[in-house]
Design an enzyme around this catalytic site. Structure first.
Site, PDB file in Angstrom:
ATOM      1  N   SER A 130       0.792  -1.236   0.000  1.00 41.47           N
ATOM      2  CA  SER A 130       0.000   0.000   0.000  1.00 41.47           C
ATOM      3  C   SER A 130       0.819   1.280   0.000  1.00 41.47           C
ATOM      4  O   SER A 130       0.249   2.375  -0.061  1.00 41.47           O
ATOM      5  CB  SER A 130      -0.944   0.012   1.208  1.00 41.47           C
ATOM      6  OG  SER A 130      -2.003  -0.895   1.023  1.00 41.47           O
ATOM      7  N   LYS A 133       0.001   3.837  -2.652  1.00 38.28           N
ATOM      8  CA  LYS A 133      -1.007   4.897  -2.517  1.00 38.28           C
ATOM      9  C   LYS A 133      -0.376   6.268  -2.301  1.00 38.28           C
ATOM     10  O   LYS A 133      -1.045   7.292  -2.424  1.00 38.28           O
ATOM     11  CB  LYS A 133      -1.971   4.563  -1.388  1.00 38.28           C
ATOM     12  CG  LYS A 133      -2.790   3.292  -1.654  1.00 38.28           C
ATOM     13  CD  LYS A 133      -3.722   2.975  -0.499  1.00 38.28           C
ATOM     14  CE  LYS A 133      -4.559   1.735  -0.829  1.00 38.28           C
ATOM     15  NZ  LYS A 133      -4.129   0.542  -0.114  1.00 38.28           N
ATOM     16  N   SER A 186      -6.100   3.311   4.299  1.00 38.74           N
ATOM     17  CA  SER A 186      -5.528   2.577   3.179  1.00 38.74           C
ATOM     18  C   SER A 186      -6.606   1.891   2.347  1.00 38.74           C
ATOM     19  O   SER A 186      -6.505   0.720   1.981  1.00 38.74           O
ATOM     20  CB  SER A 186      -4.523   1.539   3.689  1.00 38.74           C
ATOM     21  OG  SER A 186      -3.631   1.147   2.675  1.00 38.74           O
TER      22      SER A 186
END
Length: 363
Positions: A130, A133, A186
């Site tokens: 993640s 992101k 997230s």
């Protein structure tokens, strides 16, 4: 008749001259239009278009060429922006730390100057989960206005993994609430919705992610997803992620979100709000250094990537950042390395106590 013919010929010649002038000038001005100086970006060149220069309904940055046709701005001149790159390393580094079980890769750096204080395999490509992101957030914050509305597609509403789980399919929802969900919890579904809104489609947005990475000089980075849910072909290295963290923190909009513990943005669901709690462990619990303020940025976890942390903290006038990829013990290694960095900077004494953190899993 002769006068009329002469007038027509003269008019055609004038139009031809004007067209030549437009063609000569347009490429340069169109290239400049591909960059944007924004107060939310601290006046930094972004290499992306403003949200107003979009094809209607497609969410794609555009410009008008001399023929009047819509031209994809992402394909025009993209000036490199290397100001976030870390400083080159020469000689031995000032911070040393002996690990019993070291992380796969990492780098400790000064957020303001880009000086490297410690590194381990800093140019090794690894899956980043993640942490992906961080780029999605940067692109959205630079190109899309906070008051825009995002239409939730079936694809976004049914995205797997960590998610808001509340995206109402077919409805238009506040972009800023999705951006906060993307960073704080997230949310994979928020990443897909934002990618579709910004790029017109997820594949097109991913293509622009990689163009933006090239513009920032991220030489060991490649994206295949806007959320990091898949590891295959989606990778970066500590040095690139440190530069990306510096770019994120230079954007006042992102910097505000990544240091937020809790948020309750309005959202068109039952209860009228999303209730978001930042899942970055150290943002909630600190790093065990008295007076230090954690300022961000992102965590990630998949089986392939392991525990990944990008953590930044400020103490007095010192602002340090740490990237750890596949750390076997991030809850001890992150505080230990940041503390060692603050000791090297003279911000704290070497004998300052650091209470041990309690275990937790983030993603």
């Amino acid at each position: 008749m002769i006068r009329r013919a002469a007038a027509i010929v003269g008019l055609l010649l004038a139009l031809a001259v004007a067209a030549v002038i437009v063609i000569a000038i347009w490429p340069e001005s169109a290239g400049n239009g591909d960059t944007r100086n924004s107060a939310s970006d601290s006046g930094l060149t972004t290499g992306r278009a403003t949200a107003t220069n979009r094809i209607a309904g497609a969410g794609r940055p555009t410009a008008k060429g001399p023929s009047g046709l819509a031209i994809d701005v992402a394909k025009l001149h993209r000036a490199g922006d290397l100001r976030f790159a870390l400083q080159p390393v020469s000689g031995s580094l000032p911070v040393h730390y002996r690990f019993k079980h070291p992380p796969a890769a990492g780098v400790l750096f000064d957020v303001k100057s880009g000086q490297v204080l410690w590194e381990r395999h800093a140019d090794t490509r690894r899956p980043i989960a993640s942490l992906t992101k961080m780029m999605t957030a940067l692109m959205v914050a630079r190109a899309d206005a906070p008051d825009e509305r995002v239409k939730v597609s079936r694809n976004a509403a049914h995205t797997q993994g960590s998610a808001t789980g509340l995206l109402p399919r077919g409805r238009r929802v506040p972009l800023e609430a999705l951006l906060k969900a993307l960073i704080l919890i997230s949310a994979n579904d928020a990443a897909v919705a934002l990618a579709e809104h910004d790029g017109g489609s997820v594949p097109r947005f991913i293509k622009e992610m990689n163009l933006q990475a090239q513009s920032l000089g991220l030489s060991c980075t490649h994206f295949t997803t806007p959320n990091g849910l898949r590891d295959r072909g989606n990778y970066s290295c500590p040095r690139d992620l440190a530069a990306l963290a510096r770019a994120d923190l230079a954007n006042s909009r992102i910097a505000e979100i990544v240091r937020t513990r809790y948020a309750k943005p309005r959202f068109p669901i039952k209860g009228k709000h999303l209730y978001l709690s930042n899942n970055h462990y150290f943002l909630q619990h600190g790093i065990g250094v008295p007076g230090a303020e954690v300022t961000g940025v992102k965590t990630g976890f998949t089986d392939a990537a392991g525990s990944c942390y990008v953590t930044t903290a400020r103490l007095g006038s010192h602002h340090l950042g740490l990237v750890l990829l596949h750390s076997p013990s991030p809850l001890t290694q992150v505080p230990a390395l940041l503390r060692a960095g603050f000791i090297e900077a003279g911000a704290i004494a070497p004998t300052a106590p650091a209470p041990p953190p309690t275990p937790a899993q983030t993603g």
